[in-house]
Design a protein around this motif. Sequence first.
Motif, PDB file in Angstrom:
ATOM      1  N   GLU A 256       0.832  -1.204   0.000  1.00  0.00           N
ATOM      2  CA  GLU A 256       0.000   0.000   0.000  1.00  0.00           C
ATOM      3  C   GLU A 256       0.868   1.256   0.000  1.00  0.00           C
ATOM      4  O   GLU A 256       0.609   2.208  -0.751  1.00  0.00           O
ATOM      5  N   LEU A 257       1.888   1.281   0.839  1.00  0.00           N
ATOM      6  CA  LEU A 257       2.821   2.402   0.837  1.00  0.00           C
ATOM      7  C   LEU A 257       3.506   2.535  -0.526  1.00  0.00           C
ATOM      8  O   LEU A 257       3.690   3.645  -1.048  1.00  0.00           O
ATOM      9  N   LEU A 262       4.263   4.980  -6.053  1.00  0.00           N
ATOM     10  CA  LEU A 262       4.118   4.857  -7.500  1.00  0.00           C
ATOM     11  C   LEU A 262       3.218   5.973  -8.051  1.00  0.00           C
ATOM     12  O   LEU A 262       3.531   6.596  -9.067  1.00  0.00           O
ATOM     13  N   LYS A 263       2.121   6.244  -7.358  1.00  0.00           N
ATOM     14  CA  LYS A 263       1.211   7.312  -7.793  1.00  0.00           C
ATOM     15  C   LYS A 263       1.891   8.689  -7.722  1.00  0.00           C
ATOM     16  O   LYS A 263       1.681   9.541  -8.582  1.00  0.00           O
ATOM     17  N   SER A 287      -0.198  -5.417  -5.754  1.00  0.00           N
ATOM     18  CA  SER A 287       1.002  -5.408  -6.594  1.00  0.00           C
ATOM     19  C   SER A 287       0.687  -5.692  -8.059  1.00  0.00           C
ATOM     20  O   SER A 287       1.471  -5.336  -8.942  1.00  0.00           O
ATOM     21  N   ILE A 288      -0.457  -6.324  -8.329  1.00  0.00           N
ATOM     22  CA  ILE A 288      -0.847  -6.590  -9.713  1.00  0.00           C
ATOM     23  C   ILE A 288      -2.095  -5.788 -10.099  1.00  0.00           C
ATOM     24  O   ILE A 288      -2.720  -6.048 -11.124  1.00  0.00           O
ATOM     25  N   SER A 289      -2.448  -4.812  -9.258  1.00  0.00           N
ATOM     26  CA  SER A 289      -3.628  -3.984  -9.521  1.00  0.00           C
ATOM     27  C   SER A 289      -3.247  -2.567  -9.921  1.00  0.00           C
ATOM     28  O   SER A 289      -4.086  -1.672  -9.905  1.00  0.00           O
ATOM     29  N   CYS A 290      -1.987  -2.355 -10.236  1.00  0.00           N
ATOM     30  CA  CYS A 290      -1.514  -1.028 -10.623  1.00  0.00           C
ATOM     31  C   CYS A 290      -0.711  -1.161 -11.916  1.00  0.00           C
ATOM     32  O   CYS A 290      -0.399  -2.276 -12.362  1.00  0.00           O
ATOM     33  N   ARG A 334       8.708  -7.134 -11.024  1.00  0.00           N
ATOM     34  CA  ARG A 334       7.694  -6.758 -12.010  1.00  0.00           C
ATOM     35  C   ARG A 334       8.130  -5.457 -12.683  1.00  0.00           C
ATOM     36  O   ARG A 334       9.329  -5.207 -12.853  1.00  0.00           O
ATOM     37  N   GLY A 335       7.173  -4.614 -13.048  1.00  0.00           N
ATOM     38  CA  GLY A 335       7.484  -3.483 -13.906  1.00  0.00           C
ATOM     39  C   GLY A 335       8.056  -2.254 -13.247  1.00  0.00           C
ATOM     40  O   GLY A 335       8.402  -1.294 -13.933  1.00  0.00           O
TER      41      GLY A 335
END
Length: 339
Positions: A256-257, A262-263, A287-290, A334-335
Motif C-alpha cells: 500500500e505504501l 508509484l502514484k 502489486s498486480i492492480s496497478c 515486475r514493472g
Amino acid sequence: MNKKKQITIYDISEEAGVSIATVSRVLNDSPKVSRKTKERVLDIIQASGYEPNAFARGLGTGSMKTIGILCADVADIYLANAVSYLERELRKEGFQTVLNCTGYSYEAKKDGVKRMENQRVDAIILVGSQYIEATERRNQYILDAAKQVPVMLVNGYLKGNNIYCILSEDKEMFFEVTGQLLDRGRKNIVFLMREESYSGRKKKEGYQAAYAERGLVYDPEMIIQFNEKIDKVKGLLIEFYQEHPQIDAVVATDDELAVGALKFALQSGIEIPEKMEVVGCNNSVLSISCYPELSSVDNMCEALCVTVVASLMRVLEGSEVPVRTMIASEFVARGTTNN
C-alpha cells in the motif's frame, strides 16, 4: 422441558441428574461415561433440541477446541489474508476460532489478549509483529498470557516459555533488495515504513545494512515513517520531493505504501522504472492492480500461517516444537524495477 426457551447444558444436566462435565463427556463421546448414562443424556438432548456450543463440549475434555486469534486491523490486506489462512488450517484440524481486532494502541492490545485468556481458548495466535514492543516490560502481558496457554506469533519474535515464533526473513530480504538497487546506481533510496513494529525494525535494519556493507552512508531523512493510506502517501511524497529531488528509488514495508509512492512518481512525471524504481512488500493483490505492476517482496504469508497451525497442533499434542522458525521470503520482480 419447555422447548421455547434457550436450552443450556445446565438444563440438560439437571434433568439427567448428572454433572455438566458428564454432559460434556457425552457430547464428546467419552468412554468414561457408562452406556446407560450416555443413552439417558442423549435422549434428553434429542428431545430438547439442545445445540451444544464450544464451552459445553470443552468442559469434559480440558479442550475447548477453540483458538483465539488477535490482529490489529482486519482491513489490512496482509492481516486479513493471514487470518483467512489461519482459520482455514484450524478448521481442517477441527478447531473453531475467536477473532479480536484490537487496533494498534498498546492498551487495546493488552486488553485484547487478557479478554482472549478469559475466553478459555486452547491457544492464542498473535497475527503481525505489531504486538511485539521494543522493551521487555511492555511485552510482559504476552509473557503472562503464555503462562496460561501456548502463544503463537505470526512474523514476530519474543523469547519466553510457551511462546512459539514463525517469522519471515525480513531483514535478509530488505538487505538484498536495497543492495540490488544500490548496485544499479540508486544511491538516494527512500525507505517508507509504518509503525516501529518488530518486522518494521528488521526491514529497516536490512536497508541500513545494505548501505553499510558497501561503505555508503544513507541520509536519515530518507527514512520516512507514515502510517496512512495510498493518497496521503502520494501527497506526502510530492511535498518531500520538492526538498529532495534526488530521490531515485523507494523501498516500502508494504504494498500500500509502495502504490502511494508509484502514484506520486506518475503524477510528478517521473518515469518508472527508468528514473525511479519502487519496491513493495507482501506481494499482495495491490502489486498486480496497478500499472506498471509492482515489484514486491513475497514474505510467504500463507506458508507462515500453515506452519503456525502445524506447529500449534504439535504443541497441543505435547511434542517438541522449535521456539523460532524462519520462512524464506523471495523477491518478485515486475514493472517497477530494472531487474
